[in-house]
Design a protein around this motif. Sequence first.
Motif, mmCIF file in Angstrom:
data_model
loop_
_atom_site.group_PDB
_atom_site.id
_atom_site.type_symbol
_atom_site.label_atom_id
_atom_site.label_comp_id
_atom_site.label_asym_id
_atom_site.label_seq_id
_atom_site.Cartn_x
_atom_site.Cartn_y
_atom_site.Cartn_z
ATOM 1 N N ARG A 414 3.888 -44.707 -5.298
ATOM 2 C CA ARG A 414 3.678 -44.206 -6.617
ATOM 3 C C ARG A 414 2.593 -42.945 -6.654
ATOM 4 O O ARG A 414 1.595 -43.189 -6.223
ATOM 5 N N LYS A 415 3.030 -41.882 -7.141
ATOM 6 C CA LYS A 415 2.190 -40.865 -7.413
ATOM 7 C C LYS A 415 1.375 -41.185 -8.744
ATOM 8 O O LYS A 415 2.108 -41.105 -9.687
ATOM 9 N N GLU A 416 0.167 -41.158 -8.762
ATOM 10 C CA GLU A 416 -0.440 -41.365 -10.028
ATOM 11 C C GLU A 416 -0.314 -40.195 -10.699
ATOM 12 O O GLU A 416 -0.459 -39.124 -10.530
ATOM 13 N N MET A 417 -0.056 -40.485 -12.333
ATOM 14 C CA MET A 417 0.327 -39.509 -13.048
ATOM 15 C C MET A 417 -0.987 -38.636 -13.266
ATOM 16 O O MET A 417 -0.935 -37.456 -13.535
ATOM 17 N N VAL A 418 -2.203 -38.804 -13.110
ATOM 18 C CA VAL A 418 -3.616 -38.115 -13.166
ATOM 19 C C VAL A 418 -3.351 -37.068 -12.242
ATOM 20 O O VAL A 418 -3.825 -35.925 -12.643
ATOM 21 N N ILE A 419 -2.528 -36.976 -11.186
ATOM 22 C CA ILE A 419 -2.482 -36.026 -10.522
ATOM 23 C C ILE A 419 -1.831 -34.789 -10.916
ATOM 24 O O ILE A 419 -2.315 -33.559 -10.796
ATOM 25 N N SER A 420 -0.864 -35.055 -11.748
ATOM 26 C CA SER A 420 0.062 -33.823 -12.439
ATOM 27 C C SER A 420 -1.063 -33.352 -13.595
ATOM 28 O O SER A 420 -0.949 -32.058 -13.670
#
Length: 544
Positions: A414-420
């Motif tokens: 899972r790519k954490e949404m906060v990265i975006s």
Amino acid sequence: MVYTKHKTIGKLSHLGSATSYVENALKTVVEKSESSHLDNIFPYIMNDDKTLSKQLVSGYKIIDVYNAEEEFLTTKEIAAKQKGTNYELNPETGELVFQRSSLEKNNAVLGHHLIQSFSPEDHLTPEEVHEIGRKTVLELTGGEYEFVIATHVDKGHLHNHIIFNSTNLVTGNAFRWQKNTKRTFEKISDKIAEKAGAKIIVKSPRQTHQKYTLWQTQNIYKSKIKQRLDHLLQFSSDIEDFKTKAAALNLEVDFSGKWATYKLLDEPQIKNTRGRSLQKSDPEKYNLDKIIDTLKDNVDQNISVDDVVSSYEEKVETVKNDFDYQLILEPWQIDQVTDRGIYVKVDFGISQSGQIFVPGFKIDQLENGGASLYIKQSDYFYFMNEKKADKNRYLTGASLVKQMSLYNGTIPIRKEMVISTIDEMMKAINFLADHGVTSGAQVDNAVDKLKNAVQEAQDKLSELDDKIIELNLTVKKIATGDIAENSPEGITIDLIQSEIQSNQTSRKLLDKKLNSTLKEFEYLNEVVATKRKVENKEGPKLHF
């Protein structure tokens, strides 16, 4: 390229003329080539000169294709008699008798006429086109309806005509052609044709009927309008600049009424969207007065229209290529690789196996024949049930990831949404700095959002640390016998270790992004400070 059409047959006379047209020998005769395996698959109807030519006409559950009309009606008569319907009183005998003419009553549909047209550029043989048609209608109907298919060669392109009976051979019920059945037909046709080597038409929103496309719904329009408005609010200096840049972004703006309205000029949007419907928590946000008030913080900006358009296009491309999950597919899960992407096997349990198509831009091919999928939670994929086409449906990206991970026993990364969020804020700050805007409310707002995102990332790192420790403790308990492996909860060491690895990868990605962002921010501060020193200007330092 494959084009599809559908027509209903509602009259007995039309049914007869349709089957005659499909079976027209002048349209279906082709020169006989070398014998192939297709000769053993299809019951080709041979003409008098059997050694020179053959007719590309075949049937399914039909004894004689040239008597298909009568066989269709016999099937309907059998079903009607079993149900006790379509009987009329004979005034002469006083008895109830079956009348075929009654089949036409109440706008009944007697059959369905499907057409598949292929481009000469596909380089398919008549036999291959015929096979595509047979497979398509079999999957669409589940093999429970009689049909006749003919491949015509009388025009500059090959095309299939398929007539299938509307009466089910098993239940006697009528086939229900609903508003989404045409789309199901197209999807099945595309899948089978593409696997055979045909090119598939990738429909743009302008080419697709409003009722059948996801991106033509008002919610999608609202999302795109809101995205453009937010970009304009960030990089416009006043209301006139806002209007000019809105036009450049193909956004029609109307401030003449009580509520501002907007319309996408590069989409097939019919009705204007009111600004108050874009932000329920703040209905005034995209209204004229609120926009003017917001733009007061941008008075020192001098950003060109071209730069705003370019930055918006880059932002859209970034969002398009962003992902929430990375999932590894094993080679056995991939049914076929095509020029557009891959067809993936999906199993939802008993009688729920089928395929989905994943476009190429969401895939990285792996050396072992597998693939790495990059999927957003909000993505949509069309699931095609191979045995029951009426079970075809759309799946969200989140549902697909969950099902695929259960199917192959792997845990998605899972790519954490906060990265975006961090990426977006850093790009905004850099963009402003590149155009000489390094202070003011606009910069402060972007920095505040970045600070919140960084704090969220730090909290998430702590959460992942705790999760990894907890999972390692569970593995230790299993190893020491405190927890039985393969317990009713389905806990196994392999499954837990897979989840640990997934969480470790997510943590590594997030930690790397956080550190690189902090370094980039400090570097930006140094550049701004140096520039101010050269220009003999003073100003506040960007800081957390």
